[in-house]
Design a protein around this motif. Structure first.
Motif, PDB file in Angstrom:
ATOM      1  N   UNK A 158      -0.176  17.466 -12.376  1.00 43.56           N
ATOM      2  CA  UNK A 158       0.787  17.721 -13.450  1.00 43.56           C
ATOM      3  C   UNK A 158       1.670  18.897 -13.056  1.00 43.56           C
ATOM      4  N   UNK A 159       2.936  18.797 -13.366  1.00 42.06           N
ATOM      5  CA  UNK A 159       3.860  19.873 -13.020  1.00 42.06           C
ATOM      6  C   UNK A 159       4.642  19.606 -11.756  1.00 42.06           C
ATOM      7  N   UNK A 160       4.223  18.603 -10.975  1.00 42.90           N
ATOM      8  CA  UNK A 160       4.964  18.205  -9.770  1.00 42.90           C
ATOM      9  C   UNK A 160       5.602  16.855 -10.061  1.00 42.90           C
ATOM     10  N   UNK A 161       6.937  16.814 -10.059  1.00 43.29           N
ATOM     11  CA  UNK A 161       7.684  15.616 -10.430  1.00 43.29           C
ATOM     12  C   UNK A 161       8.216  14.908  -9.186  1.00 43.29           C
ATOM     13  N   UNK A 162       8.172  13.599  -9.208  1.00 43.21           N
ATOM     14  CA  UNK A 162       8.677  12.793  -8.102  1.00 43.21           C
ATOM     15  C   UNK A 162      10.077  12.283  -8.433  1.00 43.21           C
ATOM     16  N   UNK A 163      11.037  12.565  -7.553  1.00 48.29           N
ATOM     17  CA  UNK A 163      12.394  12.046  -7.748  1.00 48.29           C
ATOM     18  C   UNK A 163      12.487  10.603  -7.296  1.00 48.29           C
ATOM     19  N   UNK A 164      11.858  10.297  -6.171  1.00 49.07           N
ATOM     20  CA  UNK A 164      11.903   8.967  -5.588  1.00 49.07           C
ATOM     21  C   UNK A 164      11.534   9.045  -4.129  1.00 49.07           C
ATOM     22  N   UNK A 165      11.770   7.954  -3.407  1.00 49.77           N
ATOM     23  CA  UNK A 165      11.350   7.911  -2.008  1.00 49.77           C
ATOM     24  C   UNK A 165      12.486   7.421  -1.113  1.00 49.77           C
ATOM     25  N   UNK A 166      12.394   7.817   0.149  1.00 53.99           N
ATOM     26  CA  UNK A 166      13.167   7.219   1.232  1.00 53.99           C
ATOM     27  C   UNK A 166      12.165   6.638   2.208  1.00 53.99           C
ATOM     28  N   UNK A 167      12.328   5.381   2.545  1.00 52.55           N
ATOM     29  CA  UNK A 167      11.437   4.730   3.502  1.00 52.55           C
ATOM     30  C   UNK A 167      11.956   4.989   4.916  1.00 52.55           C
ATOM     31  N   UNK A 168      11.058   5.291   5.820  1.00 55.46           N
ATOM     32  CA  UNK A 168      11.436   5.582   7.203  1.00 55.46           C
ATOM     33  C   UNK A 168      10.694   4.652   8.147  1.00 55.46           C
ATOM     34  N   UNK A 169      11.380   4.231   9.204  1.00 56.28           N
ATOM     35  CA  UNK A 169      10.802   3.369  10.243  1.00 56.28           C
ATOM     36  C   UNK A 169      10.390   2.006   9.688  1.00 56.28           C
ATOM     37  N   UNK A 170      11.272   1.419   8.920  1.00 54.56           N
ATOM     38  CA  UNK A 170      11.024   0.084   8.365  1.00 54.56           C
ATOM     39  C   UNK A 170      11.194  -0.948   9.475  1.00 54.56           C
ATOM     40  N   UNK A 171      10.275  -1.898   9.552  1.00 53.06           N
ATOM     41  CA  UNK A 171      10.238  -2.816  10.692  1.00 53.06           C
ATOM     42  C   UNK A 171      11.286  -3.926  10.603  1.00 53.06           C
ATOM     43  N   UNK A 172      11.591  -4.393   9.375  1.00 54.55           N
ATOM     44  CA  UNK A 172      12.496  -5.548   9.243  1.00 54.55           C
ATOM     45  C   UNK A 172      12.977  -5.633   7.797  1.00 54.55           C
TER      46      UNK A 172
ATOM     47  N   UNK B  42       0.826  -1.214   0.000  1.00 56.90           N
ATOM     48  CA  UNK B  42       0.000   0.000   0.000  1.00 56.90           C
ATOM     49  C   UNK B  42       0.859   1.262   0.000  1.00 56.90           C
ATOM     50  N   UNK B  43       2.049   1.188   0.581  1.00 61.12           N
ATOM     51  CA  UNK B  43       2.944   2.343   0.563  1.00 61.12           C
ATOM     52  C   UNK B  43       3.275   2.743  -0.871  1.00 61.12           C
ATOM     53  N   UNK B  44       3.408   1.760  -1.751  1.00 54.85           N
ATOM     54  CA  UNK B  44       3.680   2.050  -3.162  1.00 54.85           C
ATOM     55  C   UNK B  44       2.475   2.711  -3.822  1.00 54.85           C
ATOM     56  N   UNK B  45       1.282   2.272  -3.448  1.00 50.52           N
ATOM     57  CA  UNK B  45       0.070   2.876  -4.007  1.00 50.52           C
ATOM     58  C   UNK B  45      -0.024   4.347  -3.601  1.00 50.52           C
ATOM     59  N   UNK B  46       0.341   4.643  -2.356  1.00 52.86           N
ATOM     60  CA  UNK B  46       0.317   6.028  -1.885  1.00 52.86           C
ATOM     61  C   UNK B  46       1.337   6.866  -2.648  1.00 52.86           C
ATOM     62  N   UNK B  47       2.539   6.342  -2.796  1.00 53.09           N
ATOM     63  CA  UNK B  47       3.574   7.079  -3.517  1.00 53.09           C
ATOM     64  C   UNK B  47       3.180   7.305  -4.969  1.00 53.09           C
ATOM     65  N   UNK B  48       2.603   6.282  -5.611  1.00 53.84           N
ATOM     66  CA  UNK B  48       2.176   6.431  -7.003  1.00 53.84           C
ATOM     67  C   UNK B  48       1.052   7.445  -7.126  1.00 53.84           C
ATOM     68  N   UNK B  49       0.151   7.445  -6.174  1.00 49.99           N
ATOM     69  CA  UNK B  49      -0.933   8.430  -6.189  1.00 49.99           C
ATOM     70  C   UNK B  49      -0.405   9.852  -6.064  1.00 49.99           C
ATOM     71  N   UNK B  50       0.576  10.060  -5.194  1.00 44.38           N
ATOM     72  CA  UNK B  50       1.175  11.376  -5.057  1.00 44.38           C
ATOM     73  C   UNK B  50       1.921  11.771  -6.335  1.00 44.38           C
ATOM     74  N   UNK B  51       2.594  10.817  -6.933  1.00 44.46           N
ATOM     75  CA  UNK B  51       3.329  11.093  -8.179  1.00 44.46           C
ATOM     76  C   UNK B  51       2.398  11.577  -9.286  1.00 44.46           C
TER      77      UNK B  51
ATOM     78  N   UNK C  66       9.309  -0.563  -6.910  1.00 46.51           N
ATOM     79  CA  UNK C  66      10.008  -0.830  -8.173  1.00 46.51           C
ATOM     80  C   UNK C  66       9.019  -1.180  -9.277  1.00 46.51           C
ATOM     81  N   UNK C  67       8.008  -1.986  -8.941  1.00 52.04           N
ATOM     82  CA  UNK C  67       6.983  -2.348  -9.922  1.00 52.04           C
ATOM     83  C   UNK C  67       6.212  -1.120 -10.399  1.00 52.04           C
ATOM     84  N   UNK C  68       6.092  -0.119  -9.509  1.00 50.80           N
ATOM     85  CA  UNK C  68       5.382   1.121  -9.866  1.00 50.80           C
ATOM     86  C   UNK C  68       6.295   2.117 -10.574  1.00 50.80           C
ATOM     87  N   UNK C  69       7.564   1.748 -10.766  1.00 48.96           N
ATOM     88  CA  UNK C  69       8.491   2.633 -11.450  1.00 48.96           C
ATOM     89  C   UNK C  69       8.984   3.779 -10.597  1.00 48.96           C
TER      90      UNK C  69
END
Length: 436
Positions: A142-156, A129-138, A168-171
């Motif tokens: 129009x006019x707002x470009x996404x460079x990429x993400x840093x994941x924070x507070x990863x459990x394992x 679901x985190x990827x779905x959120x990032x893709x939705x924000x991307x 990665x699947x979402x590009x």
């Protein structure tokens, strides 16, 4: 030529400030010149930015400032290797009504400057679901470009792998993943972060954050993702008039909330600023022609302020012949009394009839547009002032003449009008700029 990058997130509390400070210090440790900015009305984060970079940081705000003013402020990063604009709230979060050049959203600044967005994503309690959120924000605007993400507070490691695969699947590029690390958390207070100058260990805290982030984030890849940027010359469109030629400014742990661009604009217009500490029982400079009390945390120091007779009498004597203005906490200190969180009532300076209580807590938050019904230092009747209000104190009494008709960002008239008595004026909002 500089490189520009906006650091944002889906929401507040995800780790934008910590990542911004860590990246800034890590790149500075590599010998790069780093310039930071803060998108939105926050008077605390710029001090942390300065601690991390060694360079002054200022706010840029699309609701209160025009494009020219923003371009002028950002141009200070022309000699930097990398310029970071830290966002506020979520990437697209602003107000419903458009202001001078936008809604106050971080996305406005990203689109205006043409800088890509580095998203901080906290995938706690989720995976793909985190990827779905990032893709939705991307894809949202129009006019707002996404460079990429840093994941924070990863459990394992398994959790990280699941989220990475989905992104990665979402590009969407993943620049790194930060496991939970409580030692680099910044302390909180009721108005947000504790101020940078209150933390003796701030340098060590930022160094630890930089070390931690450098271990888990590809700093070179993040740097490559930033947009090449050559600032264009822009006139200072701040529309801020100094309140006087020589300004006595209260400045200590109880009075520190003033936007850095305000002080810079005053000085650029030729004003001189002399500071004094009410907590140290100092009076304003007798040679000043105006006194300004910013906001801060007077409710935490109400007993000291009430006991400091030299400050109180000196301020009253100053106000007999010259104007005094207070913002938020400064406004409360200009009043008759302040009741603290324990219900103890403390006498303040009595220049205004305002009485406030922190024992009766209710959040007041948002942009403010004020049409002055009476003059205040630096601004005449009819001036339209843009600012921001954030406090938990409530008004017990406000018997004086209202200073302004104040509206929120939707145009609704609000009760916190500010007030005027004699040469003393005050507002609950912090001034950002004047409409011209």
């Amino acid at each position: 030529m500089s490189a520009g990058l906006v650091i944002s997130a889906p929401a507040s509390g995800v780790g934008k400030t910590t990542l911004t400070l860590a990246l800034a210090r890590a790149w500075r440790n590599r010998g790069l010149n780093v310039q930071c900015f803060k998108s939105g009305p926050d008077y605390i984060d710029p001090a942390f930015h300065a601690a991390a970079t060694g360079r002054a940081s200022v706010n840029v705000d699309s609701w209160a400032m025009g494009r020219e003013a923003i371009a002028h402020l950002v141009s200070r990063g022309a000699d930097a290797d990398i310029v970071l604009a830290e966002g506020s709230m979520g990437l697209f979060d602003g107000v419903a009504g458009r202001g001078v050049s936008g809604t106050g959203a971080t996305a406005d600044i990203a689109e205006m400057l043409g800088w890509p967005v580095l998203l901080v994503i906290d995938p706690s309690g989720q995976a793909q679901t985190a990827a779905a959120i990032a893709a939705g924000l991307r894809d949202y605007r129009a006019g707002v470009r996404l460079a990429g993400v840093v994941l924070n507070r990863v459990a394992s490691p398994r959790h990280e792998d699941l989220v990475r695969r989905a992104l990665n699947d979402a590009g969407i590029a993943v620049f790194g993943a930060l496991p939970r690390h409580a030692e680099i958390s910044l302390p909180k207070r009721h108005l947000g972060l504790v101020q940078a100058e209150e933390q003796a260990e701030i340098g060590k805290l930022i160094d630890e954050a930089a070390r931690f982030v450098a271990e888990h984030v590809d700093l070179d890849a993040v740097l490559r993702s930033a947009a090449s940027w050559l600032p264009q010359p822009a006139a200072n469109g701040m529309n801020v008039t100094p309140p006087g030629q020589r300004i006595a400014l209260a400045r200590d742990a109880a009075f520190s909330f003033i936007y850095p661009h305000m002080l810079e604009t005053w000085r650029a217009a030729g004003a001189e600023i002399s500071t004094f500490s009410p907590l140290a029982d100092e009076a304003p400079d007798a040679s000043a022609d105006v006194c300004w009390l910013p906001g801060g945390y007077p409710e935490l120091h109400a007993g000291t302020i009430a006991a400091n007779a030299r400050f109180r009498s000196g301020l009253r004597a100053f106000a007999d012949t010259r104007p005094v203005h207070g913002e938020c906490g400064g406004y409360m200190v200009l009043g008759t009394a302040l009741t603290d969180a324990d219900g103890i009532r403390h006498e303040m300076t009595g220049l205004l009839g305002l009485e406030t209580s922190f024992a009766k807590r209710r959040m007041h938050l948002g942009y403010r547009l004020a049409a002055l019904a009476a003059p205040m230092p630096g601004h005449q009747v009819g001036a339209r002032l843009r600012g921001h209000e954030f406090h938990y104190s409530t008004i017990v009494a406000q018997p004086d003449t209202p200073l302004a008709v104040v509206q929120d960002a939707t145009g609704a008239v609000i009760a916190e009008t500010g007030s005027r008595r004699g040469r003393a004026t005050g507002t609950f909002f912090h001034l950002i700029a004047e409409d011209r």
